[in-house]
Write a protein that holds these residues in place. Structure first.
Motif, PDB file in Angstrom:
ATOM      1  N   ILE A 185       4.832 -11.949  40.505  1.00 19.86           N
ATOM      2  CA  ILE A 185       5.818 -12.394  41.505  1.00 19.86           C
ATOM      3  C   ILE A 185       7.113 -12.810  40.811  1.00 19.86           C
ATOM      4  O   ILE A 185       8.215 -12.522  41.282  1.00 19.86           O
ATOM      5  CB  ILE A 185       5.265 -13.573  42.344  1.00 19.86           C
ATOM      6  N   GLY A 215       7.665 -17.863  43.587  1.00 17.51           N
ATOM      7  CA  GLY A 215       6.511 -17.463  42.781  1.00 17.51           C
ATOM      8  C   GLY A 215       6.177 -18.445  41.673  1.00 17.51           C
ATOM      9  O   GLY A 215       5.176 -18.301  40.981  1.00 17.51           O
ATOM     10  N   LYS A 233      -0.526 -15.405  39.277  1.00 19.94           N
ATOM     11  CA  LYS A 233       0.097 -14.175  39.791  1.00 19.94           C
ATOM     12  C   LYS A 233       1.472 -13.972  39.129  1.00 19.94           C
ATOM     13  O   LYS A 233       2.509 -14.133  39.777  1.00 19.94           O
ATOM     14  CB  LYS A 233       0.296 -14.253  41.318  1.00 19.94           C
ATOM     15  N   SER A 252       2.615  -8.460  46.456  1.00 18.57           N
ATOM     16  CA  SER A 252       3.168  -9.184  47.596  1.00 18.57           C
ATOM     17  C   SER A 252       3.138 -10.675  47.293  1.00 18.57           C
ATOM     18  O   SER A 252       2.377 -11.128  46.446  1.00 18.57           O
ATOM     19  CB  SER A 252       2.362  -8.885  48.870  1.00 18.57           C
ATOM     20  N   ASP A 253       3.977 -11.427  48.015  1.00 21.23           N
ATOM     21  CA  ASP A 253       4.114 -12.839  47.662  1.00 21.23           C
ATOM     22  C   ASP A 253       3.224 -13.733  48.536  1.00 21.23           C
ATOM     23  O   ASP A 253       2.369 -13.233  49.277  1.00 21.23           O
ATOM     24  CB  ASP A 253       5.578 -13.258  47.703  1.00 21.23           C
ATOM     25  N   LEU A 254       3.459 -15.029  48.478  1.00 18.17           N
ATOM     26  CA  LEU A 254       2.633 -16.006  49.181  1.00 18.17           C
ATOM     27  C   LEU A 254       2.513 -15.764  50.674  1.00 18.17           C
ATOM     28  O   LEU A 254       1.525 -16.128  51.294  1.00 18.17           O
ATOM     29  CB  LEU A 254       3.237 -17.410  48.973  1.00 18.17           C
ATOM     30  N   ARG A 265      -1.597 -11.559  51.569  1.00 16.10           N
ATOM     31  CA  ARG A 265      -0.874 -12.422  50.649  1.00 16.10           C
ATOM     32  C   ARG A 265      -1.244 -12.140  49.200  1.00 16.10           C
ATOM     33  O   ARG A 265      -2.378 -11.768  48.910  1.00 16.10           O
ATOM     34  CB  ARG A 265      -1.151 -13.886  50.969  1.00 16.10           C
ATOM     35  N   THR A 266      -0.311 -12.359  48.329  1.00 16.90           N
ATOM     36  CA  THR A 266      -0.479 -12.312  46.864  1.00 16.90           C
ATOM     37  C   THR A 266      -1.335 -11.151  46.395  1.00 16.90           C
ATOM     38  O   THR A 266      -2.246 -11.292  45.598  1.00 16.90           O
ATOM     39  CB  THR A 266      -1.105 -13.630  46.343  1.00 16.90           C
ATOM     40  N   ARG A 267      -1.029  -9.970  46.905  1.00 16.56           N
ATOM     41  CA  ARG A 267      -1.712  -8.775  46.419  1.00 16.56           C
ATOM     42  C   ARG A 267      -1.116  -8.368  45.072  1.00 16.56           C
ATOM     43  O   ARG A 267       0.088  -8.518  44.831  1.00 16.56           O
ATOM     44  CB  ARG A 267      -1.530  -7.607  47.406  1.00 16.56           C
ATOM     45  N   LEU A 270       2.745 -20.084  41.383  1.00 13.95           N
ATOM     46  CA  LEU A 270       1.624 -19.201  41.093  1.00 13.95           C
ATOM     47  C   LEU A 270       1.794 -18.453  39.784  1.00 13.95           C
ATOM     48  O   LEU A 270       1.112 -17.471  39.512  1.00 13.95           O
ATOM     49  CB  LEU A 270       1.469 -18.175  42.237  1.00 13.95           C
TER      50      LEU A 270
END
Lengths: 329, 307
Positions: free
Chosen positions: B273, B263, B270, B89-91, B77-79, B266
């Motif tokens: 996103i 997104g 992040k 990448s997302d949640l 997740r969230t890379r 975040l």
């Protein structure tokens, strides 16, 4: 004497002016208010007058581009003002039009070939593609344009050339009467002379009658047989060219003629200058419409509208002065 | 020097007959193809090329190194953007690069369909209003009524009445955009009707349907095309807004608005996103608007530098 090609009897066209969404009663523009004249076969009748006097409206009424308010338009003995669209089609061919602006009178997206072919196809004047082709070639010859003009679009031509295309389109329907609505007014003087000469040659060649709507008296004198002078929706004087230009009777005609420029700087001129502006056609003056500006107006002019009366020698004048004995003038 | 004596001698005062030759010389015919047109209108070329690229990206999304845009990978997740996840990448661990590329399909198809449908409907309504006197005031008052509601609110209201799907989004935005087109077309039709060439065509016996087809319709296409590009741009934005607030494309379908909505929470930690779909949306709208501006300049006869 045979019937005239075109008879216009007491033609009236009033346009409603609506302003605002909720205004119930429209006011009216009395653009043309009782106009009568005749055009014989092969004759040129000029309608002259200043801007807004209704001369173009008369032309458009004859073409039946709108329904008229009252009166009659009779073409070759047949009334066309009340014809249904279907009945009108066969009559449409006989009256065609050439407009003032050579730029907006040709569809910019059509080739000259298609512009000229439109009336030929509409009226079924060519029975085969070969005949259509021959007619197109003949038309383009008639207006003295090169043959490859057919495959070009209007923007590739100059104003004078475009006006020739406009004339060719009018001729394509093989009409008997052409309404020339200020047909040469937008052109340069030299081009104007060419187009005027072309119109005259075509008139002789095809026996065309022309209704020549213009404000240019020099041109009118050159090419017309008879002249009708209009003021504020009415004809004030109707006479053969010679009488109009040498012995005008109506004060307005006299004023109009004295305003024509003379190409001689030393010429003695005594122009008759009219005061004021043309009254609004929404509220035309009572009585004679010209009385507000006429230097000779008297009481009767303000109350009673003069009728168009013959003063002999085919000359018709709508003026109370004509009814006065000579000594009183 | 001799002047041809074709005319009659009695010319009116002030007029001379010019030699006929100059008027009869036709101007040189200039031939220009599509390439010549693009060269003389760089804005059209640039906007068009950009839009074409985005369309190609949308069409060939499966072949551009993407993975299944809906595949979950909770472990990743969230890379941040990397060699594995180009846009991060997302949640739920879905690949944002793949989602953005597939999302282009939604945005572009909504934009283009709305532009097409609104143009066709607006054209029909505008033509009727311009030609049928009694229908004019009725139709135009309805259009005024529609225009008094902000298009986004109207679209939200229409979406509330139906199930969320791409088709319904297109329909909702189309209805909101129709009044603008029909007003434009009506105005153009009313001014074209007064053109002398239309009068001349009536006088030469052309029936009303042919008048519309031959003389009115072709001349409305240029302003319509320009208007269609603006509608396309605005439709893509409205679609994103609808998706963003959850009233548009269902969340299972990746669209730029959906990705941004997911997104949003975040955004401060992040930002990528939201950044990538937003950047794609901006570039797409920019491309369409550039195309529209360029076409307006190129097709407007008053700016006819090339005539």
């Amino acid at each position: 004497m045979s019937t005239p090609l075109l008879q216009v009897n007491d033609l009236k066209k009033h346009f409603p002016v609506r302003d605002g969404l909720f205004k119930r009663k429209p006011s009216w523009v009395y653009a043309v208010d009782g106009v009568s004249f005749e055009v014989a076969r092969g004759e040129t009748l000029s309608l002259v007058g200043e801007s807004g006097c209704g001369k173009s409206t008369v032309g458009r009424a004859i073409l039946r581009l709108f329904d008229i308010t009252a009166g009659q338009v009779v073409l070759d003995g047949k009334r066309i003002d009340r014809l249904s669209p279907a009945g009108l089609r066969s009559m449409r061919r006989r009256v065609q039009v050439v407009f003032q602006d050579p730029y907006s009178s040709l569809n910019p997206r059509m080739r000259v070939r298609d512009i000229l072919a439109e009336p030929i196809r509409n009226f079924g004047l060519a029975r085969s593609p070969a005949e259509l082709e021959a007619k197109l070639a003949a038309l383009i010859d008639t207006v003295r344009l090169p043959h490859d003009a057919l495959n070009r679009r209007p923007h590739e031509f100059s104003g004078g050339q475009r006006q020739r295309i406009g004339i060719a389109r009018a001729l394509a329907a093989e009409p008997e009467l052409i309404v020339c609505d200020e047909a040469v007014s937008a052109l340069d003087v030299s081009v104007k002379a060419q187009i005027v000469n072309l119109l005259q040659e075509l008139q002789e060649e095809f026996g065309l009658a022309l209704l020549f709507i213009s404000h240019d008296l020099a041109i009118v004198e050159h090419m017309t047989h008879r002249v009708a002078v209009m003021y504020l929706g009415k004809i004030v004087e109707l006479a053969p060219k010679r009488q109009i230009f040498t012995a005008p009777k109506h004060p307005y005609t006299k004023a109009l003629l004295s305003a024509v420029p003379v190409p001689d700087p030393g010429a003695a001129r005594n122009p008759m200058i009219l005061k004021g502006d043309v009254p609004s056609p929404i509220n035309p003056p009572r009585g004679c419409r010209f009385h507000t500006r006429c230097p000779f107006a008297f009481d009767r002019c303000r109350s009673e509208e003069p009728e168009l009366r013959s003063t002999g020698a085919d000359q018709w004048v709508a003026c109370h002065l004509e009814a006065l004995p000579d000594t009183a003038r | 020097m001799t002047v041809s004596a074709t005319s009659t001698a009695s010319l009116p005062p002030g007029l001379v007959v010019a030699p006929q030759l100059p008027d009869l010389l036709l101007p040189v015919k200039v031939r220009r193809g599509v390439l010549g047109f693009l060269r003389s209108h760089p804005t059209v070329a640039f906007g068009g090329a950009l839009l074409l690229c985005l369309v190609l990206v949308g069409i060939f999304a499966p072949f551009l190194g993407t993975v299944d845009p809906t595949a979950l990978a909770p472990a990743k997740r969230t890379r941040a953007p990397s060699a594995d996840f180009w846009f991060g990448s997302d949640l739920l661990g879905r690949d944002i690069y793949s989602r953005v590329l597939y999302g282009a399909r939604i945005s572009l198809s909504v934009g283009l369909s709305v532009a097409l449908l609104a143009s066709l409907a607006g054209l029909a309504i505008g033509l009727i209003a311009g030609f049928v006197r009694w229908a004019d005031s009725i139709l135009m008052r309805v259009m005024d009524g529609l225009m008094s509601i902000p298009p986004i609110l109207l679209a939200i209201a229409l979406m509330a009445l139906t199930r969320g799907s791409v088709g319904n989004v297109i329909l909702a935005i189309t209805i909101a955009e129709i009044p603008r087109v029909s007003r434009l077309v009506r105005g153009v039709v009313l001014s074209l009707r007064e053109q002398p060439y239309v009068d001349a065509a009536i006088a030469s016996g052309t029936r009303t349907p042919m008048i519309i087809l031959r003389h009115i319709l072709p001349n409305t296409l240029a302003p319509m095309l320009v208007q269609a590009t603006y509608i396309c741009a605005s439709a893509m934005i409205v679609e994103s807004i609808l998706s963003f607030i959850g009233a548009g494309t269902p969340p299972t379908i990746p669209s730029w608005g959906n990705i941004m909505a997911e997104g949003r929470a975040l955004w401060q930690v992040k930002p990528y996103i939201v950044f990538f779909p937003a950047a794609f949306l901006s570039v797409t709208v920019l491309a369409v608007n550039l195309l529209g501006d360029g076409l307006r300049d190129a097709l407007d006869p008053r700016m006819a530098k090339n005539l």
